[in-house]
Design a protein around this motif. Structure first.
Motif, PDB file in Angstrom:
ATOM      1  N   UNK A 135      55.133  80.143  66.442  1.00  0.00           N
ATOM      2  CA  UNK A 135      56.465  79.874  65.897  1.00  0.00           C
ATOM      3  C   UNK A 135      57.425  80.878  66.521  1.00  0.00           C
ATOM      4  N   UNK A 136      58.339  80.436  67.385  1.00  0.00           N
ATOM      5  CA  UNK A 136      59.229  81.333  68.125  1.00  0.00           C
ATOM      6  C   UNK A 136      60.495  81.674  67.346  1.00  0.00           C
ATOM      7  N   UNK A 137      60.670  81.040  66.214  1.00  0.00           N
ATOM      8  CA  UNK A 137      61.835  81.321  65.382  1.00  0.00           C
ATOM      9  C   UNK A 137      61.392  81.341  63.931  1.00  0.00           C
ATOM     10  N   UNK A 138      61.901  82.302  63.198  1.00  0.00           N
ATOM     11  CA  UNK A 138      61.708  82.324  61.768  1.00  0.00           C
ATOM     12  C   UNK A 138      63.063  82.671  61.150  1.00  0.00           C
ATOM     13  N   UNK A 139      63.601  81.735  60.407  1.00  0.00           N
ATOM     14  CA  UNK A 139      64.934  81.850  59.813  1.00  0.00           C
ATOM     15  C   UNK A 139      65.959  82.157  60.903  1.00  0.00           C
ATOM     16  N   UNK A 140      66.548  83.353  60.877  1.00  0.00           N
ATOM     17  CA  UNK A 140      67.588  83.695  61.850  1.00  0.00           C
ATOM     18  C   UNK A 140      67.086  84.682  62.902  1.00  0.00           C
ATOM     19  N   UNK A 141      65.773  84.755  63.067  1.00  0.00           N
ATOM     20  CA  UNK A 141      65.172  85.664  64.038  1.00  0.00           C
ATOM     21  C   UNK A 141      64.452  84.851  65.112  1.00  0.00           C
ATOM     22  N   UNK A 142      64.763  85.170  66.377  1.00  0.00           N
ATOM     23  CA  UNK A 142      64.149  84.505  67.527  1.00  0.00           C
ATOM     24  C   UNK A 142      63.297  85.514  68.283  1.00  0.00           C
ATOM     25  N   UNK A 143      62.172  85.064  68.791  1.00  0.00           N
ATOM     26  CA  UNK A 143      61.267  85.926  69.552  1.00  0.00           C
ATOM     27  C   UNK A 143      61.318  85.509  71.016  1.00  0.00           C
ATOM     28  N   UNK A 144      61.515  86.486  71.884  1.00  0.00           N
ATOM     29  CA  UNK A 144      61.672  86.241  73.313  1.00  0.00           C
ATOM     30  C   UNK A 144      60.719  87.137  74.096  1.00  0.00           C
ATOM     31  N   UNK A 145      60.408  86.716  75.315  1.00  0.00           N
ATOM     32  CA  UNK A 145      59.577  87.522  76.215  1.00  0.00           C
ATOM     33  C   UNK A 145      58.217  87.823  75.614  1.00  0.00           C
ATOM     34  N   UNK A 146      57.729  89.045  75.848  1.00  0.00           N
ATOM     35  CA  UNK A 146      56.387  89.425  75.389  1.00  0.00           C
ATOM     36  C   UNK A 146      56.242  89.419  73.877  1.00  0.00           C
ATOM     37  N   UNK A 172      72.860  78.293  73.963  1.00  0.00           N
ATOM     38  CA  UNK A 172      72.702  77.516  72.734  1.00  0.00           C
ATOM     39  C   UNK A 172      73.355  78.229  71.546  1.00  0.00           C
ATOM     40  N   UNK A 173      73.143  79.548  71.453  1.00  0.00           N
ATOM     41  CA  UNK A 173      73.787  80.314  70.387  1.00  0.00           C
ATOM     42  C   UNK A 173      75.309  80.281  70.544  1.00  0.00           C
ATOM     43  N   UNK A 174      75.799  80.441  71.751  1.00  0.00           N
ATOM     44  CA  UNK A 174      77.252  80.409  71.989  1.00  0.00           C
ATOM     45  C   UNK A 174      77.831  79.059  71.573  1.00  0.00           C
ATOM     46  N   UNK A 175      77.173  77.981  71.952  1.00  0.00           N
ATOM     47  CA  UNK A 175      77.653  76.642  71.601  1.00  0.00           C
ATOM     48  C   UNK A 175      77.647  76.452  70.078  1.00  0.00           C
ATOM     49  N   UNK A 176      76.580  76.917  69.456  1.00  0.00           N
ATOM     50  CA  UNK A 176      76.464  76.787  68.004  1.00  0.00           C
ATOM     51  C   UNK A 176      77.540  77.621  67.286  1.00  0.00           C
ATOM     52  N   UNK A 177      77.710  78.872  67.691  1.00  0.00           N
ATOM     53  CA  UNK A 177      78.642  79.757  67.011  1.00  0.00           C
ATOM     54  C   UNK A 177      80.110  79.399  67.280  1.00  0.00           C
ATOM     55  N   UNK A 178      80.412  78.953  68.482  1.00  0.00           N
ATOM     56  CA  UNK A 178      81.803  78.625  68.826  1.00  0.00           C
ATOM     57  C   UNK A 178      82.215  77.231  68.391  1.00  0.00           C
ATOM     58  N   UNK A 179      81.294  76.270  68.509  1.00  0.00           N
ATOM     59  CA  UNK A 179      81.660  74.869  68.297  1.00  0.00           C
ATOM     60  C   UNK A 179      80.984  74.252  67.093  1.00  0.00           C
ATOM     61  N   UNK A 180      80.181  75.023  66.375  1.00  0.00           N
ATOM     62  CA  UNK A 180      79.514  74.482  65.195  1.00  0.00           C
ATOM     63  C   UNK A 180      78.451  73.432  65.524  1.00  0.00           C
ATOM     64  N   UNK A 181      77.916  73.490  66.729  1.00  0.00           N
ATOM     65  CA  UNK A 181      76.875  72.556  67.122  1.00  0.00           C
ATOM     66  C   UNK A 181      75.706  72.645  66.155  1.00  0.00           C
ATOM     67  N   UNK A 182      75.034  71.545  65.959  1.00  0.00           N
ATOM     68  CA  UNK A 182      73.889  71.448  65.057  1.00  0.00           C
ATOM     69  C   UNK A 182      72.913  72.607  65.272  1.00  0.00           C
ATOM     70  N   UNK A 183      72.521  73.256  64.205  1.00  0.00           N
ATOM     71  CA  UNK A 183      71.603  74.385  64.298  1.00  0.00           C
ATOM     72  C   UNK A 183      70.241  73.969  64.842  1.00  0.00           C
ATOM     73  N   UNK A 184      69.920  72.693  64.772  1.00  0.00           N
ATOM     74  CA  UNK A 184      68.652  72.208  65.318  1.00  0.00           C
ATOM     75  C   UNK A 184      68.527  72.478  66.807  1.00  0.00           C
ATOM     76  N   UNK A 185      69.646  72.600  67.508  1.00  0.00           N
ATOM     77  CA  UNK A 185      69.629  72.918  68.928  1.00  0.00           C
ATOM     78  C   UNK A 185      68.930  74.256  69.158  1.00  0.00           C
TER      79      UNK A 185
END
Length: 188
Positions: A135-146, A172-185
């Motif tokens: 699971x690469x995301x949990x709530x508002x936390x994303x895991x990247x790289x190692x 994706x974060x920029x699009x979501x935060x600036x334009x309110x794009x669906x969080x599912x993205x």
């Protein structure tokens, strides 16, 4: 989120999202109790960094090379200036502490260089263990790289993939935060 700086001072930080890029032992991943799938690639390797002496190394490859030899796969990496790196698989009948011995290293390198051609800068053994976070995301936390996966670091692929992860998530974060794009993205 609470953070502790290098002096031990604690601060509370407020943010909408957290990007966990905290490495293979990821304390954030462990704190969340997230598990990783084992891809069944688990091998010890020796990484040797050396500095070529003046006039040495003219016969070495001019680019990075992966030697896919069954007896001992290895990688040669051209570093900046006179820095060169070799990565050698440690065979099953060898111990990491034995292959780190300078005499053993000189034997490995003798195929390419004479002992007087270089100064050994560093030798370290690593466990190359392929793991992927379920699971690469949990709530508002994303895991990247190692923090999200571990691959053998041949030719800096772990770092390169971490950079690609960040690039992929940032738009994706920029699009979501600036334009309110669906969080599912953000789950893609």
């Amino acid at each position: 989120m609470e953070a502790v700086d290098s002096t031990g001072h604690r601060r509370t930080l407020r943010t909408r999202y957290v990007l966990a890029c905290d490495g293979g032992s990821s304390p954030l991943r462990r704190r969340q109790g997230l598990s990783m799938d084992d891809l069944e690639f688990d091998q010890p390797w020796l990484v040797v960094d050396l500095l070529l002496r003046p006039g040495a190394g003219a016969e070495l490859p001019r680019t990075n090379v992966q030697y896919c030899e069954t007896a001992r796969p290895s990688t040669f990496i051209v570093g900046p200036g006179n820095h060169r790196r070799w990565e050698f698989m440690i065979n099953s009948d060898e111990r990491p502490e034995d292959v780190s011995d300078p005499d053993f290293i000189r034997t490995l390198l003798s195929r390419w260089l004479a002992p007087g051609d270089y100064d050994l800068w560093r030798a370290a053994t690593y466990r190359f263990h392929a793991l992927v976070l379920r699971q690469w995301r949990t709530q508002r936390m994303f895991f990247l790289g190692d923090a999200a996966y571990m691959t053998p670091p041949f030719l800096a692929q772990g770092m390169c993939q971490g950079i690609r992860d960040a690039s992929n998530l940032m738009w994706k974060l920029a699009l979501h935060l600036r334009n309110g794009t669906c969080e599912g993205l953000l789950d893609t």
